[in-house]
Design a protein around this motif. Structure first.
Motif, PDB file in Angstrom:
ATOM      1  N   ARG A 223      10.313 -21.449  26.409  1.00 62.28           N
ATOM      2  CA  ARG A 223      11.589 -21.532  26.577  1.00 62.28           C
ATOM      3  C   ARG A 223      12.354 -22.766  26.454  1.00 62.28           C
ATOM      4  O   ARG A 223      13.601 -22.692  25.766  1.00 62.28           O
ATOM      5  CB  ARG A 223      11.969 -20.461  27.680  1.00 62.28           C
ATOM      6  CG  ARG A 223      11.677 -19.252  27.991  1.00 62.28           C
ATOM      7  CD  ARG A 223      12.125 -18.669  29.152  1.00 62.28           C
ATOM      8  NE  ARG A 223      11.398 -19.307  30.159  1.00 62.28           N
ATOM      9  CZ  ARG A 223      11.437 -18.945  31.667  1.00 62.28           C
ATOM     10  NH1 ARG A 223      12.593 -17.893  31.878  1.00 62.28           N
ATOM     11  NH2 ARG A 223      10.847 -19.418  32.352  1.00 62.28           N
ATOM     12  N   SER A 224      11.896 -23.822  26.895  1.00 65.48           N
ATOM     13  CA  SER A 224      12.337 -25.205  26.756  1.00 65.48           C
ATOM     14  C   SER A 224      11.163 -26.236  26.493  1.00 65.48           C
ATOM     15  O   SER A 224      10.278 -25.886  26.948  1.00 65.48           O
ATOM     16  CB  SER A 224      13.161 -25.522  27.964  1.00 65.48           C
ATOM     17  OG  SER A 224      12.351 -25.497  29.334  1.00 65.48           O
ATOM     18  N   LEU A 507      19.972 -17.529   7.850  1.00 58.56           N
ATOM     19  CA  LEU A 507      19.816 -18.375   8.888  1.00 58.56           C
ATOM     20  C   LEU A 507      18.898 -17.927   9.752  1.00 58.56           C
ATOM     21  O   LEU A 507      18.809 -16.852  10.078  1.00 58.56           O
ATOM     22  CB  LEU A 507      21.064 -19.012   9.551  1.00 58.56           C
ATOM     23  CG  LEU A 507      21.944 -19.784   8.672  1.00 58.56           C
ATOM     24  CD1 LEU A 507      23.297 -19.972   9.489  1.00 58.56           C
ATOM     25  CD2 LEU A 507      21.411 -20.769   7.822  1.00 58.56           C
ATOM     26  N   GLU A 508      18.223 -18.851  10.797  1.00 55.81           N
ATOM     27  CA  GLU A 508      17.567 -18.335  11.911  1.00 55.81           C
ATOM     28  C   GLU A 508      18.060 -18.894  13.056  1.00 55.81           C
ATOM     29  O   GLU A 508      18.160 -20.225  13.120  1.00 55.81           O
ATOM     30  CB  GLU A 508      15.996 -18.907  11.754  1.00 55.81           C
ATOM     31  CG  GLU A 508      14.920 -18.268  13.042  1.00 55.81           C
ATOM     32  CD  GLU A 508      13.709 -18.694  12.526  1.00 55.81           C
ATOM     33  OE1 GLU A 508      12.761 -18.297  13.550  1.00 55.81           O
ATOM     34  OE2 GLU A 508      13.406 -19.349  11.400  1.00 55.81           O
ATOM     35  N   LEU A 509      18.431 -18.341  14.044  1.00 53.76           N
ATOM     36  CA  LEU A 509      18.963 -19.034  15.455  1.00 53.76           C
ATOM     37  C   LEU A 509      17.933 -18.650  16.505  1.00 53.76           C
ATOM     38  O   LEU A 509      17.459 -17.368  16.659  1.00 53.76           O
ATOM     39  CB  LEU A 509      20.167 -17.845  15.695  1.00 53.76           C
ATOM     40  CG  LEU A 509      20.902 -18.290  17.043  1.00 53.76           C
ATOM     41  CD1 LEU A 509      21.487 -19.608  17.131  1.00 53.76           C
ATOM     42  CD2 LEU A 509      22.193 -17.330  17.157  1.00 53.76           C
ATOM     43  N   LYS A 510      17.815 -19.585  17.309  1.00 49.74           N
ATOM     44  CA  LYS A 510      16.926 -19.503  18.381  1.00 49.74           C
ATOM     45  C   LYS A 510      17.779 -19.925  19.770  1.00 49.74           C
ATOM     46  O   LYS A 510      18.221 -21.310  19.825  1.00 49.74           O
ATOM     47  CB  LYS A 510      15.689 -20.802  18.295  1.00 49.74           C
ATOM     48  CG  LYS A 510      14.829 -20.423  17.065  1.00 49.74           C
ATOM     49  CD  LYS A 510      13.893 -21.795  17.025  1.00 49.74           C
ATOM     50  CE  LYS A 510      12.759 -21.408  15.801  1.00 49.74           C
ATOM     51  NZ  LYS A 510      12.031 -22.491  15.609  1.00 49.74           N
ATOM     52  N   LYS A 511      17.993 -18.981  20.342  1.00 53.36           N
ATOM     53  CA  LYS A 511      18.767 -19.242  21.426  1.00 53.36           C
ATOM     54  C   LYS A 511      18.309 -19.877  22.531  1.00 53.36           C
ATOM     55  O   LYS A 511      17.160 -20.007  22.955  1.00 53.36           O
ATOM     56  CB  LYS A 511      19.162 -17.718  21.992  1.00 53.36           C
ATOM     57  CG  LYS A 511      20.183 -16.873  21.027  1.00 53.36           C
ATOM     58  CD  LYS A 511      20.527 -15.479  21.513  1.00 53.36           C
ATOM     59  CE  LYS A 511      21.250 -14.630  20.484  1.00 53.36           C
ATOM     60  NZ  LYS A 511      21.709 -13.388  21.111  1.00 53.36           N
ATOM     61  N   ALA A 512      19.207 -20.480  23.303  1.00 56.72           N
ATOM     62  CA  ALA A 512      18.809 -21.311  24.612  1.00 56.72           C
ATOM     63  C   ALA A 512      19.730 -21.006  25.640  1.00 56.72           C
ATOM     64  O   ALA A 512      20.614 -20.069  25.664  1.00 56.72           O
ATOM     65  CB  ALA A 512      19.182 -22.935  24.234  1.00 56.72           C
ATOM     66  N   LYS A 513      19.618 -21.571  26.856  1.00 52.99           N
ATOM     67  CA  LYS A 513      20.500 -21.324  28.047  1.00 52.99           C
ATOM     68  C   LYS A 513      21.915 -21.554  27.620  1.00 52.99           C
ATOM     69  O   LYS A 513      22.774 -20.899  28.198  1.00 52.99           O
ATOM     70  CB  LYS A 513      19.833 -21.923  28.988  1.00 52.99           C
ATOM     71  CG  LYS A 513      18.446 -21.539  29.667  1.00 52.99           C
ATOM     72  CD  LYS A 513      18.030 -22.265  30.863  1.00 52.99           C
ATOM     73  CE  LYS A 513      16.834 -21.703  31.561  1.00 52.99           C
ATOM     74  NZ  LYS A 513      16.285 -22.329  32.859  1.00 52.99           N
ATOM     75  N   GLU A 514      22.056 -22.759  27.087  1.00 55.49           N
ATOM     76  CA  GLU A 514      23.528 -23.216  26.839  1.00 55.49           C
ATOM     77  C   GLU A 514      23.657 -23.021  25.459  1.00 55.49           C
ATOM     78  O   GLU A 514      22.880 -23.442  24.326  1.00 55.49           O
ATOM     79  CB  GLU A 514      23.625 -24.580  26.892  1.00 55.49           C
ATOM     80  CG  GLU A 514      23.499 -24.933  28.434  1.00 55.49           C
ATOM     81  CD  GLU A 514      24.079 -26.424  28.711  1.00 55.49           C
ATOM     82  OE1 GLU A 514      24.344 -27.094  27.962  1.00 55.49           O
ATOM     83  OE2 GLU A 514      23.748 -26.743  30.035  1.00 55.49           O
ATOM     84  N   ARG A 516      25.572 -24.568  23.057  1.00 54.37           N
ATOM     85  CA  ARG A 516      25.579 -25.458  22.111  1.00 54.37           C
ATOM     86  C   ARG A 516      23.935 -26.088  21.829  1.00 54.37           C
ATOM     87  O   ARG A 516      23.791 -26.967  21.069  1.00 54.37           O
ATOM     88  CB  ARG A 516      26.122 -26.870  23.086  1.00 54.37           C
ATOM     89  CG  ARG A 516      26.462 -27.932  22.264  1.00 54.37           C
ATOM     90  CD  ARG A 516      27.432 -28.729  23.023  1.00 54.37           C
ATOM     91  NE  ARG A 516      27.627 -30.171  22.144  1.00 54.37           N
ATOM     92  CZ  ARG A 516      28.459 -30.338  20.949  1.00 54.37           C
ATOM     93  NH1 ARG A 516      29.491 -29.336  20.902  1.00 54.37           N
ATOM     94  NH2 ARG A 516      28.786 -31.165  20.482  1.00 54.37           N
ATOM     95  N   LEU A 517      23.040 -25.813  22.761  1.00 51.66           N
ATOM     96  CA  LEU A 517      21.476 -26.342  22.496  1.00 51.66           C
ATOM     97  C   LEU A 517      20.929 -25.271  21.870  1.00 51.66           C
ATOM     98  O   LEU A 517      19.568 -25.525  21.423  1.00 51.66           O
ATOM     99  CB  LEU A 517      21.022 -26.521  23.930  1.00 51.66           C
ATOM    100  CG  LEU A 517      21.568 -27.571  24.836  1.00 51.66           C
ATOM    101  CD1 LEU A 517      20.867 -27.476  26.056  1.00 51.66           C
ATOM    102  CD2 LEU A 517      21.628 -28.818  24.160  1.00 51.66           C
ATOM    103  N   ALA A 518      21.473 -24.199  21.276  1.00 48.68           N
ATOM    104  CA  ALA A 518      20.703 -23.168  20.452  1.00 48.68           C
ATOM    105  C   ALA A 518      20.341 -23.941  18.900  1.00 48.68           C
ATOM    106  O   ALA A 518      21.170 -24.550  18.599  1.00 48.68           O
ATOM    107  CB  ALA A 518      21.546 -21.846  20.166  1.00 48.68           C
ATOM    108  N   LYS A 519      19.021 -23.755  18.560  1.00 53.12           N
ATOM    109  CA  LYS A 519      18.719 -24.359  17.340  1.00 53.12           C
ATOM    110  C   LYS A 519      18.933 -23.472  16.136  1.00 53.12           C
ATOM    111  O   LYS A 519      18.598 -22.064  16.135  1.00 53.12           O
ATOM    112  CB  LYS A 519      17.127 -24.761  17.338  1.00 53.12           C
ATOM    113  CG  LYS A 519      16.947 -25.783  18.500  1.00 53.12           C
ATOM    114  CD  LYS A 519      15.656 -26.098  18.378  1.00 53.12           C
ATOM    115  CE  LYS A 519      15.121 -27.295  19.571  1.00 53.12           C
ATOM    116  NZ  LYS A 519      13.892 -27.730  19.340  1.00 53.12           N
ATOM    117  N   VAL A 520      19.295 -23.953  14.972  1.00 52.78           N
ATOM    118  CA  VAL A 520      19.812 -23.430  13.547  1.00 52.78           C
ATOM    119  C   VAL A 520      18.934 -23.833  12.838  1.00 52.78           C
ATOM    120  O   VAL A 520      18.900 -24.955  12.676  1.00 52.78           O
ATOM    121  CB  VAL A 520      21.312 -23.339  13.547  1.00 52.78           C
ATOM    122  CG1 VAL A 520      21.445 -22.459  12.209  1.00 52.78           C
ATOM    123  CG2 VAL A 520      22.145 -23.069  14.728  1.00 52.78           C
ATOM    124  N   SER A 521      18.350 -22.996  11.828  1.00 55.38           N
ATOM    125  CA  SER A 521      17.538 -23.589  10.497  1.00 55.38           C
ATOM    126  C   SER A 521      17.761 -22.605   9.514  1.00 55.38           C
ATOM    127  O   SER A 521      18.278 -21.269   9.671  1.00 55.38           O
ATOM    128  CB  SER A 521      16.078 -23.546  10.919  1.00 55.38           C
ATOM    129  OG  SER A 521      15.537 -22.420  11.351  1.00 55.38           O
TER     130      SER A 521
END
Length: 548
Positions: A223-224, A507-514, A516-521
């Motif tokens: 997760r992190s 696109l591919e979105l990997k969610k995070a707790k915040e 703004r920290l979610a990763k996009v590719s």
């Protein structure tokens, strides 16, 4: 004067019905002769009924079916229970029910003795009857075998990767077997055989690595980045803690005496964080005095250690060993496809021109062997569907029946996979996802999504990475909108746009707790996305100007 004592009521005689009969006790006969069971009719009552007395030889006539209870109910008799012919007990076989006098058979008048026994329905095995004719589609056998060999699992032989496998094997022998700590970073585009080669080497060197402990972790499941330390502590049998306490306990554990620890981290770039504290900690563990850790990391980025970890190369001979997997060439992909399809007995399923076309297209875009296998397997499914819709069921010949060993014979190829099938699969499935509706559909693509996609392409080009955080993407998108004097959306609306593009497979979105920290590719190739966006004047100018 009538007496006050109880009086007997007359019984009612029911008509002759089969449901109101009772089985009579069968006379003792020889086992070979079939026993006949007769049902006695119920006599009608003409007057007041006389008292009925039970005797050992006579049986009491049953009451109405609704009033029969207990042992007088025929439903409680085990022999009267109906069952399937295959499950009929042995003692019931050979018995027949005769209601009254058995009439002569109309088909065979005057035939002496009881009617012949009627056999129940039996399976072909027990009755000795020949099996029924089975219907099948003979044309689907070769296609099923082709789809089976076109899998993306680890094959028995990895073509054009002998040198890379030799480097990995020598590194493990020099460090794990000789108890010398070290680190190795393996890079390369997706589908070039990084994980497959390492898994094959670990399988071949299993006996040599038996004295060490091997830990395999995929960083995509974390997760992190900081969750890597509790995962390692669990693998080493240490109690789980919070924060950096696990890192300090792991450092003491890895510098104490014990067997060598081989740590393999797949998708290592997922551990990138602010300040790169996690990656620096992992790569500095093998350099500690008395360390017994050998670290092997795998990622797609070629310059991960130089770009994200510049301090590792500050001291000479202190950085990790580097091994790069180059994309497959056209000849290598053709050899891989021919070796896979050569395992199918019979005539070739793919035309030589179709196979070369698939290898040429994939090598020009990415050199991904998994994508080439997927294209061929999808093309085989398309041809199989066409053949099934045009074929009728045929009886199974004896020559094509499956033998007891399970080997299926080679079936003829009714229709080969041609160049048109490969071209259709490449254009429909692996082509431009932005132009899903054909020519002119790019005009219907929203402008904000086009600008956001251009911003992602520019940001990945500048940072030389495939994944960026949503915060950096929104900052770049806002900057591009200011340069082009376009209205920009806020970060929440930007997240909605990314989610929409994720649902469309762009696109591919990997969610995070915040957020703004979610990763996009990107899910598609960057070159294909740039070619699709170059056709529009505004978006083409954004890509040409770049970031200022």
């Amino acid at each position: 004067m009538a007496s006050s004592g109880p009086q007997r009521q007359p019984t009612i005689g029911f008509p002759r019905r089969r449901s109101a009969r009772r089985l009579a006790a069968p006379p003792a006969k020889s086992p070979a002769e079939p026993t006949a069971l007769r049902l006695s009719p119920l006599p009608r009552a003409s007057g007041p009924a006389a008292p009925v007395t039970r005797s050992a030889s006579a049986q009491v006539q049953p009451l109405s079916p609704r009033k029969r209870l207990g042992d007088e109910n025929l439903c409680n008799v085990p022999r009267a229970l109906p069952c399937s012919p295959a499950k009929r007990s042995k003692e019931n076989q050979g018995r027949r029910l005769l209601f009254g006098d058995p009439p002569a058979s109309p088909e065979k008048p005057g035939s002496p003795g009881p009617a012949p026994q009627r056999r129940g329905q039996e399976t072909p095995r027990s009755s000795g009857q020949p099996p029924r004719t089975r219907l099948f589609r003979q044309e689907g056998t070769c296609y099923q075998q082709a789809k089976r060999v076109l899998h993306v699992a680890i094959p028995d032989r990895l073509h054009a990767r002998e040198r890379e496998m030799g480097v990995i094997q020598q590194f493990l022998r020099d460090h794990v077997c000789r108890r010398q700590p070290g680190s190795l970073y393996i890079s390369g585009p997706p589908g070039t055989g990084k994980t497959a080669c390492l898994s094959r080497v670990l399988r071949d060197c299993e006996d040599e690595l038996s004295g060490s402990k091997t830990i395999l972790l995929n960083c995509m499941s974390l997760r992190s980045p900081q969750r890597i330390f509790p995962a390692l502590a669990q693998q080493l049998g240490l109690p789980e803690a919070t924060g950096w306490e696990d890192a300090r306990r792991l450092e003491k554990q890895l510098t104490a005496k014990g067997p060598m620890v081989l740590l393999v981290l797949d998708e290592l770039d997922q551990l990138e964080s602010k300040g790169q504290d996690v990656l620096y900690t992992l790569f500095e563990w093998p350099r500690l005095p008395g360390s017994r850790l050998v670290l092997v990391g795998l990622a797609n980025a070629l310059d991960l250690t130089d770009r994200s970890l510049p301090r590792l190369s500050a001291r000479p001979d202190s950085g990790p060993h580097l091994l790069h997997f180059a994309p497959y060439t056209r000849d290598q992909l053709s050899t891989i496809l021919r070796e896979r399809l050569g395992q199918v007995a019979g005539d070739p399923i793919l035309d030589a021109a179709a196979l070369q076309f698939c290898a040429r297209k994939v090598s020009a875009v990415s050199g991904d062997a998994r994508k080439a296998l997927d294209i061929c397997r999808r093309a085989v499914e398309v041809v199989e569907l066409e053949v099934r819709s045009q074929t009728l069921l045929k009886p199974l010949p004896s020559a094509l029946s499956v033998c007891s060993t399970g080997d299926s014979p080679a079936s003829p190829v009714p229709k080969r996979v041609g160049l048109l099938h490969i071209s259709r699969v490449i254009s429909e499935v692996f082509g431009d996802r932005l132009a899903a509706g054909g020519r002119g559909s790019l005009d219907t693509f929203p402008l904000q999504q086009k600008v956001l996609l251009c911003s992602l392409l520019l940001l990945t080009r500048r940072l030389r990475t495939q994944e960026v955080t949503l915060g950096k993407l929104h900052d770049t998108y806002s900057k591009v909108c200011r340069q082009q004097q376009l209205p920009a959306v806020d970060q929440a609306e930007c997240l909605s746009l990314v989610t929409l593009l994720d649902s469309q497979g762009i696109l591919e979105l990997k969610k995070a707790k915040e957020a703004r920290l979610a990763k996009v590719s990107l899910k598609m190739e960057a070159a294909a996305a740039e070619r699709a966006l170059q056709d529009m004047a505004l978006v083409g100018s954004i890509l040409a100007q770049g970031l200022r």
